[in-house]
Enzyme design. Structure first.
Site, short mmCIF file in Angstrom:
data_model
loop_
_atom_site.label_atom_id
_atom_site.label_comp_id
_atom_site.label_asym_id
_atom_site.label_seq_id
_atom_site.Cartn_x
_atom_site.Cartn_y
_atom_site.Cartn_z
N ASN A 414 0.74 -1.15 -0.02
CA ASN A 414 -0.03 -0.12 0.03
C ASN A 414 0.78 1.16 -0.14
OD1 ASN A 414 -2.65 1.36 0.67
ND2 ASN A 414 -1.28 2.23 2.07
N GLU A 415 0.91 2.12 -1.12
CA GLU A 415 1.53 3.42 -1.04
C GLU A 415 2.99 3.26 -0.75
OE1 GLU A 415 -0.70 6.26 0.81
OE2 GLU A 415 -2.42 5.95 -0.23
#
Length: 889
Positions: A414-415
């Protein structure tokens, strides 16, 4: 959920503007509707006419991309107290006494608890962590040394928000684990009271017997309604009694499930009819806690690991949440899967890739730890899909769900801010999963923003490796959403599909929702590329807000939908099965040049500025300041940093303060060069030099050494939100003087760092306020015309469906409209759908779409390529509001 640019942008929005600005037509002024909070209207870069006529041409018999049943879903992350004190129905805060100052400086083991002695006869109370604990994951417990006399001594819990919510005549199930050294046992009295101690239900009497941890239960029936209730547990008889896992649960949970979800919140999520549920994050997944990844030791401050969240609730870990508070894991992976099933959504878990994101830059170099996490992910798939005879499928069955959950999609990471490090590890996860479970789609991601070096690199890696789907995240200004409706028009149709896992316009006003609606028409038009999309965040407790905007707001007694919720619900319940080709005329207008004053700022940094000059294109000097005569030309807002002239430079000396902008000059300046010398003195980041400053919510700034001194970018603020215009990796050295020059010509900006051109951009995108898309509902044979008019003037529109279909004479209309600054609150919800019936419909007809509105028209047709037989229009998914009938002229 990104902790980098979006967090900074949101903080800036709240500090600078405190509200969303609107983009009215030329000559108009947006005003607040009754009950809303007014904000200054944003000046716009686009001069539009006061009134515009539009056309919408529809190839009603044509076909376009198919729309997946899972097109729109929801994303749950435990932010804003979304779980404990929110969706998770548990009413006791810190039920296992695990809060700790190591996790939050304001915490102790007694947070949310207080000693109580109704008759003043006191004993002693303390939180203990020793070998007498309940289990290795639930390490702490409460020790009560009781007085030999008196009417009882114990503790009282205040719950969340203002207290515990109780509803008259409703049932509440109580439980606790206890043990005692008293040979005759220890009597406990358990009461539900108001803050003054008056009973709100008949008390429970429990006798704890034996020095072995035992679970005791009872049930209350409330005799009064209260939002400030308390739970009190007192003992008598002397001696020592130990308590843990003190719980109070409303029996009336969603689907009446034990250890279940708060009904009103779950019902609002279910009403969206989401196609998928992404869980459990977000930043808390790939960073887990602020302390990164550690080997399993069941201690505090660990990364989020799914195996900690399953099994009996008293054996689950309590962890420090990334967002600054504790999470009990009462909602664990079993409950997430069960909730997805209960709302008819595809489960989509996200697991850590062992590379931090969300403003952090670390990657594990421990191969054994990586191997274990890969195996944990394989075990997760077995937990979801394996037979009851398997190890992890057996645990699922013992927890109450013998049948598989039917997992098909899984996200890894995630990110992440380190694209190559992330992708190396992602490939290891992907290879292992595809070897063991080839039916599972493994989803990658593109970092924390909509563009930039990390985004480009990750997309290249994903394309080259043939990844099936890539998760994109971005939080941008409302203007950005109006400008980028065509974002996915140019994506490679043969490349990876897009999962838009997190997006939102940066506030909760109706204008934000309108711009999101306009953007969603582009998502649907590109349904062959964008297969999944979810607004974020989902939930926010009004007393624990860490992020805004949010879809659903709540306190301990009620909940309410935001304007964005109403937009999402309208789209999610009227998706259709395929796109129908259509086109609309645009809004004529003129692009205006960049104008504005100049500014200096810092973010968690002390910096010095000197020799500021602003020179017009014709060579005239607009501003010159070497600060030898003070800083009288600059405007400094009270409370925004500590600015003073020191040794002939303008210094901001507070290395903690954020967004400290001071400004000088004329908001009408255009076509100029700004030059300044900047020196970092201390702190986390570099310096910020602003230009095009028109007011506190509308400006550009060159952010040199931002994002914890890892990159440099130009950001544009409009209406309190931000978007990135250009970004590159870069850092700033402390004590070194930098020469910065910014050249503004019309709408082109060129930036020079120490005499060398750093980069340039042209901000010439138009924020188109009129957008539309058409989809076909095969089940009803209807066309769904979806039109967004995000401007202050009505849109008189001619709608032409061609001559290859027969159109029913009656259509159903659902409309969202209101003032651009309208905000739904607990007591006032101006943004609600209204239903109406449109008569006299023909193949070509006119309709005037209200100012600031989203309108869905369901048109019954026959004779199309789909073979639909019906001609009567039937609206689906419309809720609330009044109804009316209108005839087309």
């Amino acid at each position: 959920m990104s902790r980098s640019r979006p967090t900074r942008a949101l903080a800036s929005a709240l500090v600078l503007a405190g509200a969303l600005g609107t983009v009215p037509a030329a000559g108009s002024t947006a005003s607040a509707a009754p009950g809303s909070t007014a904000s200054a209207a944003v000046t716009t870069d686009y001069a539009a006419p006061a009134a515009t006529d539009y056309t919408v041409e529809v190839d009603a018999a044509g076909t376009g991309p198919a729309i997946a049943d899972t097109m729109y879903g929801v994303f749950f992350e435990d932010i804003n107290r979304a779980a404990d004190g929110g969706l998770y129905a548990e009413l006791v805060q810190n039920r296992s006494f695990e809060y700790d100052p190591a996790d939050n400086a304001g915490y102790t083991g007694m947070t949310a608890w207080a000693p109580t002695a109704p008759d003043g006869v006191r004993g002693t109370v303390g939180v203990v962590d020793d070998t007498g604990r309940l289990n290795e994951r639930n390490r702490r417990y409460l020790r009560l040394d009781l007085p030999s006399g008196g009417q009882g001594y114990g503790v009282v819990n205040a719950g969340y928000n203002s207290g515990i919510r109780l509803d008259r005549q409703r049932y509440y199930d109580f439980s606790l684990w206890a043990r005692t050294g008293a040979a005759a046992g220890t009597p406990l009295t358990v009461r539900l009271t108001d803050p003054a101690g008056a009973n709100l239900a008949p008390p429970l009497r429990i006798v704890v017997r034996g020095d072995t941890w035992t679970r005791y239960t009872g049930t209350f029936r409330a005799t009064a309604t209260s939002s400030t209730g308390r739970l009190a547990v007192t003992g008598t008889g002397g001696g020592t009694v130990r308590l843990d896992m003190v719980s109070l649960f409303p029996r009336d949970t969603f689907k009446n499930r034990p250890n279940g979800m708060r009904r009103d919140l779950a019902e609002k999520v279910a009403a969206l009819r989401p196609g998928f549920l992404r869980f459990p994050g977000g930043c808390l997944v790939n960073t887990g806690s602020h302390y990164g990844y550690t080997a399993p030791n069941y201690e505090r401050r660990r990364s989020y690991q799914w195996k900690d969240t399953v099994g009996p609730v008293e054996e689950r870990a309590t962890n420090a949440n990334f967002w600054g508070y504790n999470q009990s894991y009462g909602i664990g992976y079993y409950e997430y899967f069960q909730f997805a099933e209960d709302i008819g959504a595809m489960p989509l878990p996200v697991v850590p890739a062992l590379v931090t994101g969300c403003g952090q830059n670390r990657a594990t170099d421990d191969p054994e730890l990586l191997r274990r996490h890969v195996q944990d992910t394989l075990d997760l798939i077995e937990f979801a899909n394996g037979p009851a005879t398997s190890e992890w499928g057996g645990l699922r069955a013992r927890m109450g769900h013998p049948a598989p959950f039917g997992l098909t999609h899984l996200g890894v990471g995630n990110e992440e801010n380190l694209p190559d490090e992330f992708f190396t590890r992602f490939q290891q996860f992907r290879a292992a999963i595809e070897a063991a479970y080839p039916e599972i789609m493994v989803i990658s991601n593109s970092g924390p923003d909509d563009a930039g070096g990390t985004f480009d690199r990750l997309w290249q890696l994903n394309r080259d490796a043939g990844v099936e789907m890539v998760d994109e995240h971005y939080y941008n200004s409302p203007e950005w959403f109006l400008q980028h409706n065509d974002r996915y028009d140019s994506y490679d149709r043969a490349g990876p599909k897009v999962f838009l896992g997190e997006y939102a316009s940066q506030d909760n006003r109706f204008y934000n929702a309108l711009t999101e609606a306009a953007y969603m028409t582009g998502l649907e038009r590109n349904a062959d590329v964008v297969r999944l999309a979810s607004y974020a965040p989902l939930l926010a407790n009004e007393d624990y807000v860490q992020w805004r905007p949010d879809l659903i707001w709540f306190n301990n007694s009620t909940s309410w939908p935001s304007a964005s919720y109403q937009v999402q619900k309208l789209f999610m319940t009227n998706v259709g099965d395929e796109v129908v080709p259509s086109r609309a005329s645009g809004t004529p207008g003129t692009t205006l040049p960049i104008t504005g004053a100049v500014g200096l700022s810092t973010w968690a940094t002390s910096a010095a500025y000197d020799d500021v000059t602003v020179t017009a294109a014709d060579g005239a000097t607009l501003l010159r300041d070497d600060f030898s005569g003070g800083a009288g030309q600059w405007t400094h807002a009270t409370g925004r940093g500590s600015w003073s002239v020191v040794d002939g430079a303008y210094v901001q000396s507070d290395a903690v303060a954020e967004d400290t902008m001071v400004t000088a000059g004329d908001p009408g300046w255009r076509d100029y060069d700004l030059r300044v010398t900047a020196t970092k003195r201390s702190g986390r980041e570099g310096f910020l030099v602003a230009f095009g400053v028109r007011d506190t919510g509308n400006f550009y700034w060159w952010n040199v050494g931002g994002w914890n001194n890892t990159q440099t970018a130009v950001e544009k603020a409009s209406g309190g939100g931000k978007q990135t215009m250009i970004a590159k990796p870069g850092s700033v050295e402390t004590g070194r003087a930098y020469d910065l020059r910014i050249s503004v010509r019309d709408r082109t900006v060129t930036l020079y760092l120490d005499g060398q051109e750093w980069g340039s951009f042209t901000d010439d995108r138009v924020a188109e306020p009129f957008r539309q898309v058409v989809t076909r509902d095969r089940a009803t044979g209807e066309l769904v015309l979806k039109v967004v008019n995000a401007q202050a003037s009505e849109a008189a529109t001619r709608i032409d469906l061609g001559d290859r279909v027969r159109v029913g004479s009656t259509a159903r209309v659902t409309t969202l409209s209101g003032g651009p600054d309208d905000v739904n609150t607990a007591s006032f919800t101006p943004i609600q759908p209204r239903e109406s019936r449109l008569t006299g419909v023909r193949n070509s007809f006119s309709y005037t779409f209200p100012a600031y509105s989203v309108t869905f028209i369901r048109l019954g047709v026959a004779g199309t390529a789909t073979g639909a037989a019906g001609v009567a229009g039937t609206a689906t998914g419309a809720v609330g509001g009044g109804s009316m009938e209108r005839t087309v002229r």
